[in-house]
Every structure is written in C-alpha cells, then in structure tokens.
Design a protein around this motif. Structure first.
Motif, PDB file in Angstrom:
ATOM      1  N   PRO A 216      47.706  38.911  32.730  1.00 30.40           N
ATOM      2  CA  PRO A 216      48.983  38.781  33.440  1.00 30.40           C
ATOM      3  C   PRO A 216      49.625  40.107  33.826  1.00 30.40           C
ATOM      4  N   ASP A 217      49.485  41.153  32.986  1.00 28.77           N
ATOM      5  CA  ASP A 217      50.119  42.423  33.333  1.00 28.77           C
ATOM      6  C   ASP A 217      49.463  43.076  34.542  1.00 28.77           C
ATOM      7  N   GLU A 218      48.159  42.891  34.703  1.00 28.55           N
ATOM      8  CA  GLU A 218      47.485  43.426  35.884  1.00 28.55           C
ATOM      9  C   GLU A 218      47.909  42.668  37.135  1.00 28.55           C
ATOM     10  N   VAL A 219      48.089  41.356  37.001  1.00 27.31           N
ATOM     11  CA  VAL A 219      48.567  40.556  38.130  1.00 27.31           C
ATOM     12  C   VAL A 219      49.966  41.009  38.537  1.00 27.31           C
ATOM     13  N   GLU A 220      50.820  41.253  37.543  1.00 26.95           N
ATOM     14  CA  GLU A 220      52.185  41.713  37.819  1.00 26.95           C
ATOM     15  C   GLU A 220      52.169  43.048  38.559  1.00 26.95           C
ATOM     16  N   ALA A 221      51.296  43.958  38.147  1.00 29.89           N
ATOM     17  CA  ALA A 221      51.202  45.264  38.810  1.00 29.89           C
ATOM     18  C   ALA A 221      50.671  45.110  40.227  1.00 29.89           C
ATOM     19  N   LEU A 222      49.711  44.207  40.402  1.00 31.59           N
ATOM     20  CA  LEU A 222      49.113  43.990  41.715  1.00 31.59           C
ATOM     21  C   LEU A 222      50.134  43.466  42.712  1.00 31.59           C
ATOM     22  N   TYR A 223      51.074  42.652  42.218  1.00 33.42           N
ATOM     23  CA  TYR A 223      52.092  42.054  43.089  1.00 33.42           C
ATOM     24  C   TYR A 223      53.476  42.660  42.867  1.00 33.42           C
ATOM     25  N   ALA A 224      53.488  43.943  42.512  1.00 35.77           N
ATOM     26  CA  ALA A 224      54.770  44.637  42.378  1.00 35.77           C
ATOM     27  C   ALA A 224      55.512  44.631  43.709  1.00 35.77           C
ATOM     28  N   ASP A 225      54.759  44.677  44.799  1.00 36.71           N
ATOM     29  CA  ASP A 225      55.337  44.552  46.134  1.00 36.71           C
ATOM     30  C   ASP A 225      55.326  43.070  46.508  1.00 36.71           C
ATOM     31  N   PRO A 226      56.474  42.398  46.571  1.00 38.03           N
ATOM     32  CA  PRO A 226      56.515  40.959  46.856  1.00 38.03           C
ATOM     33  C   PRO A 226      55.955  40.590  48.223  1.00 38.03           C
ATOM     34  N   ASN A 227      55.848  41.566  49.133  1.00 37.93           N
ATOM     35  CA  ASN A 227      55.289  41.282  50.456  1.00 37.93           C
ATOM     36  C   ASN A 227      53.816  40.920  50.394  1.00 37.93           C
TER      37      ASN A 227
END
Length: 263
Positions: free
Chosen positions: A156-167
């Motif tokens: 989950p933390d890698e997913v969060e970093a990957l989508y830090a930009d909501p665009n």
C-alpha cells in the motif's frame, strides 16, 4: 498525459530528450507530429529538437511523413526483440487458441508501467469493444482489470507514493476509480479474492476480469492476463468460466522456480 520527464542532473539529457520524442510519437500512433509540435509539447528548443529528430531518423527510429514524423521501422524491430525475451508472450497466443473458453474471448496480457499498463499482446477471439487496448497501448492502471491485479502486487505505501499526484487517477466513466482511498480498497479486495475486476470503469458495457502471472525470475516483470466481457449480457456462470480459464492460463504461463537440489 505526460511523457517521460527529464530528471535534474541527468548524465545524458540528450538521450532522455530523444526518449521523450519517441514516447510522444508512441502516444499518437499513425498521426505525424511536426517539428514545431514536438518542440512545443516537450518544451525543447526547436534547434535541439531538429538535431535530435535528425539523429533518430538516421537510426531508423523515426521517419518523415508529410510535414511531420512517425515512429520508424527500427522502433518496431526493437519492440519485437524486447517481447521475444519473454517466453510467456510467445506462449500466450497458443494458450488462448487451445483454450475452449478463451478462444472465443477478447484476451490481453500487460505489464505495469508506473501508473499505466503497457499492453504486450491481444488475442481477438471476439470483436473488439470501444476503447479496447491493442498491442503497445498504455491505459491507466487504476481503471483496468489487468492494471488493478498488477497494482495489487505492490504494498500500500508504494501505491500511495505512485499516486501522490491525483491526476494519475484518470477516469473514463462515472464508475472509474477517482481517489486513492477507493483504489486502496479495491486493491485490498483484489488481494483477498485473488483476481481483479473492472465493472465498467473503461466502458460502461464492458466488464474486465484479470489474474496475475507472477514473475519467478529476478529482473523480469509480472504480467496481468485479462478478458473483457459484454455487460449486462454476461452471467455469473460465464464470469466463473472465464475466470477459471484465465487462472489455468496464468498457471501455464508462470515459469516454475528451480529449487537447488541439496547434495
């Protein structure tokens, strides 16, 4: 949709700029882009763009077409050579052809490419749907079944970093995943049930099912293999049949891990 960004302090900025040009042309297959268009969209000086395009053209990676540029034959050759390195891609079509279920389905195999998935092969056992991805297409990982099953492999933390930009959470329909919280819930469910589902996120009349083909060798990616069904004409029985066939295909495509024999 953004293309590859040049990192500050890069050792070879000219090479990265050339990659950005290739990426831009790949995002609009069949549409010639003029020198001015390329320079403007990538923010590169026109003189530098001209020199880079001349070098890429000389190497056969791009070609002139009318007043612009398209990807060249050499890009196709390199892509084919890349795909030839994966035994699973060569086997994919045989498995679909020999499967009683998959032979009548639209089946695709893809790999994760950041917040997108790159489609590597497509078996057309039935007519393509609107927005169906073809070989070489990239779609938002968060909205596709194959992308979801691949993202579910990440913590989950890698997913969060990957989508830090909501665009990066691109939407196609009102069912598309719109925020990180929803995406994380969807990935958790995917991990628990062992497969991913796209309930009209790309097209309202299409349901996607996908399972993981996990990597068993260091340095090689995992793949997602999925099928697209027509909704609401699909049934729970059809979904179960297709899902079972996808799981069988994934098992056959998964390379066995060689365990050293103790002497």
């Amino acid at each position: 949709m953004s293309v590859i960004e040049v990192e500050k302090g890069a050792q070879a900025p000219a090479v990265l700029k050339a990659v950005r040009i290739l990426d831009l042309l790949a995002l609009s297959p069949g549409r010639a882009r003029s020198l001015s268009d390329i320079a403007r969209e990538l923010g590169i000086a026109k003189s530098s763009t001209s020199n880079l395009c001349a070098s890429l053209e000389e190497g056969g990676l791009i070609r002139r077409s009318g007043g612009g540029y398209l990807l060249g034959r050499r890009a196709v050759e390199l892509g084919s050579a890349y795909l030839a390195g994966f035994d699973q891609i060569r086997e994919f079509y045989r498995i679909c052809e020999e499967s009683e279920v998959l032979t009548t389905q639209l089946v695709q195999i893809a790999m994760l490419d950041g917040a997108r998935v790159l489609y590597l092969a497509a078996y057309e056992g039935r007519e393509r749907f609107p927005l169906s991805a073809g070989v070489g297409d990239r779609y938002p990982s968060s909205a596709t079944a194959v992308g979801t099953v691949l993202l579910a492999e990440l913590p989950p933390d890698e997913v969060e970093a990957l989508y830090a930009d909501p665009n990066r959470l691109v939407t196609f329909t009102d069912r598309s995943t719109k925020d990180l919280e929803t995406l994380q819930r969807k990935l958790k469910m995917t991990r628990e049930r062992g497969y991913a589902i796209d309930e009209g996120e790309i097209h309202l009349s299409v349901v996607g099912l996908a399972v993981l083909v996990p990597s068993t060798r260091s340095g090689e990616p995992s793949f997602g293999i999925g099928a697209s069904l027509v909704h609401p004409n699909d049934s729970p029985e059809e979904r179960a049949r297709v899902l079972a066939a996808l799981r069988m295909a994934a098992a056959e495509l998964t390379r066995p891990t060689i365990v050293p024999v103790e002497k």
